[in-house]
Design an enzyme around this catalytic site. Structure first.
Site, mmCIF file in Angstrom:
data_model
loop_
_atom_site.group_PDB
_atom_site.id
_atom_site.type_symbol
_atom_site.label_atom_id
_atom_site.label_comp_id
_atom_site.label_asym_id
_atom_site.label_seq_id
_atom_site.Cartn_x
_atom_site.Cartn_y
_atom_site.Cartn_z
ATOM 1 C CB SER A 171 -7.487 3.813 3.071
ATOM 2 O OG SER A 171 -6.821 3.087 4.096
ATOM 3 C CB SER A 220 -8.474 0.997 5.729
ATOM 4 O OG SER A 220 -9.147 2.226 5.818
ATOM 5 C CE LYS A 240 -3.852 1.922 2.734
ATOM 6 N NZ LYS A 240 -4.690 1.671 3.938
#
Length: 558
Positions: A210, A234, A134
């Site tokens: 996210s 997330s 990420k």
């Protein structure tokens, strides 16, 4: 960065050009076909352009790949090339990538192949396995813009995050970073640098956030294993929205140092780092690898708790379990496919010999109000500062509208009171769990809770409105895993009768409930993944994964 109000567009254009240049260096991996925007389900397009051997490689989970690489059935170079190929196409279809470093990955893969050839042993348990990262997690030598225009080109990492360092030591091959939203505090993935990431199962829908870049990439077989983070859902929401597995452990279990993000240093509520994967056993693999290298020696905040492999494998799990089902949190009613999934799972568990009771929801609306205060102790000031010359995207606008205290920072005395309120809430819910022993026939309190991950399947872009099914468990710091149970077929859907277990309230109870109820239209959610959440107590990562094995055994048998 200049003060020009248009400067964000110039930075975005430069970043997009950099990404395009990196991908264009490998033209053989681009899509050979043009895919119109009107094609919504792109989940099989990437693999349709692969060779038979590439197809075989990318359809294996990380556990199987690690074994195949150890046994020299594949080389690290060919595995890396296969995933770089699919990742390139996944980017073209879903806009899921940020930083691309295929050349670096292939160089590392070649080094791993030489090591195995010369030494006869693997470097570590992930030898040659590609792992995606990420964007806001530090990877040495690469930018960490984290979805903020203000951070682009100014946050090149000089060192790896602890988890990234451990992955390298384990032999993993790093090759891409993946999209996260502006502010990170969003359950969708959209920012002004790279734009919106879409769901490969239905591009009209969000892949979640996210960690939405991770979920879109992994769902398209562009990565066998990725790292996400979760402070309100997330990891779990992106995994759920794309039919994957995700694990949010308790915050002191997995390494967390080396992440960029607003409110760094705030510890009233802390995010957890964890895996998104295509199998439950890969969640266990990730955790086992992380703790094998004793991260508590370099990150003192972590607890010295070695991984209990037998527990995670289900060897310590009682033959008969008692589950509690949270059908509805008392704030926002889940859509019919989610209630259907809970009912089918309940019936399968009962047929497998387990007990299932109802979980009575406690203070979910109050929990949301409290966690919002903990998210915004500074009244949202740091977010506002970072968003100067970076116009808020719609989900940022929505989240900033949740800022409490009229946008003013809480005083030190008020923060002390909020911390006390958080701990009182945790005691209240722990007590509620303990008292469930009155409902069970096992002689124990319930073993785990089954719950929706969200009140909807992956919703249309910019329409996520309720975090409460996930953020509640962040407030508790409980361990939670997400697992898929199917896909939604709009035309054939017939709601399952759940009235014998749960009677849904006829009228909306608040404005959010009304909004979510109005979202329900079967056609909107066609081909969306259907997933559920399994919740255990704090620091019960192995136990939750062991119980998840029982749940999946029951579903597959019945």
């Amino acid at each position: 960065m200049t003060d020009s109000p248009l400067s964000w567009k110039h930075i975005s254009a430069r970043k997009l050009a950099d990404r395009k240049s990196a991908l264009d260096s490998w033209p053989e991996w681009h899509l050979k076909q043009t895919v119109p925007d009107s094609v919504l389900d792109v989940s099989e397009i990437t693999t349709s352009e692969l060779t038979k051997r590439e197809f075989e490689i990318v359809h294996q989970d990380a556990t199987a790949l690690a074994q195949a690489l150890r046994e020299r059935r594949y080389t690290a170079v060919e595995v890396t090339k296969a995933f770089c190929h699919v990742a390139t196409m996944a980017q073209q279809l879903t806009n899921c990538l940020t930083e691309i470093f295929f050349g670096e990955a292939l160089q590392r893969a070649a080094e791993l192949d030489r090591h195995l050839e010369e030494k006869g042993t693997v470097v570590g348990p992930l030898h040659g396995v590609p792992v995606s990262i990420k964007d806001h997690i530090l990877v040495k030598g690469h930018d960490t813009s984290t979805g903020y225009i203000a951070w682009a080109y100014k946050t090149h990492a000089t060192h790896d995050a602890v988890a990234v360092d451990l992955l390298r030591r384990a032999g993993a091959v790093l090759y891409v970073k993946t999209a996260n939203p502006q502010t990170l505090l969003s359950l969708e993935t959209n920012n002004n640098i790279y734009g919106r990431t879409v769901n490969p199962l239905n591009r009209n829908l969000t892949p979640g956030g996210s960690s939405g870049g991770e979920s879109a990439l992994i769902a398209l077989h562009g990565s066998p294993l990725g790292i996400g983070t979760d402070i309100g859902g997330s990891i779990r929401v992106p995994a759920a929205h794309t039919g994957l597995y995700g694990l949010k452990g308790s915050i002191t279990r997995m390494p967390h140092a080396g992440l960029m993000g607003s409110h760094d240093g705030m510890d009233a509520i802390i995010g957890a780092l964890g895996p998104i994967a295509t199998s439950a056993r890969d969640l266990e693999l990730f955790c086992r690898v992380m703790l094998h290298y004793k991260p508590w020696l370099v990150e003192p905040a972590l607890l010295e708790m070695p991984w209990k492999h037998d527990t995670a494998d289900g060897l310590d799990t009682p033959a008969k379990l008692c589950f509690a089902i949270l059908w509805d949190d008392g704030v926002v009613l889940p859509h019919p496919p989610i209630l259907d999934a809970l009912k089918r799972t309940k019936d399968a568990l009962v047929r497998a010999g387990h007990q299932v009771v109802n979980w009575t929801p406690v203070d979910h609306e109050q929990a949301w109000e409290l966690i919002c205060k903990l998210y915004f102790l500074d009244g949202g000031e740091e977010y506002r500062e970072q968003l100067v010359n970076d116009p808020p995207v719609p989900q940022t606008e929505w989240m900033m509208a949740q800022v409490p205290n009229n946008g003013r920072p809480f005083s030190v005395a008020e923060i002390f009171k909020l911390n006390l309120a958080r701990e009182a809430f945790r005691v209240k819910i722990a007590t509620h769990w303990n008292e469930s022993q009155r409902l069970t026939t096992t002689g124990r309190p319930i073993d785990a809770i089954l719950s929706p991950v969200a009140p909807t399947l992956a919703p249309p872009h910019d329409s996520t409105r309720w975090w409460g099914y996930t953020s509640y468990w962040n407030l508790m710091d409980f361990t939670t895993a997400v697992f898929p149970v199917g896909r939604f077929e709009a035309k054939s859907h017939r709601p399952v009768d759940v009235d014998s277990d749960f009677v849904a309230p006829k009228e909306a109870r608040n404005a959010v409930d009304e909004f979510v109820r109005a979202q329900w239209d079967p056609d909107t959610y066609h081909n969306a993944a259907v997933s559920l959440q399994l919740i255990g107590r704090r620091l019960n990562e192995e136990k939750v994964l062991g119980i998840l094995r029982k749940v999946e055994d029951a579903l597959h048998a019945h």
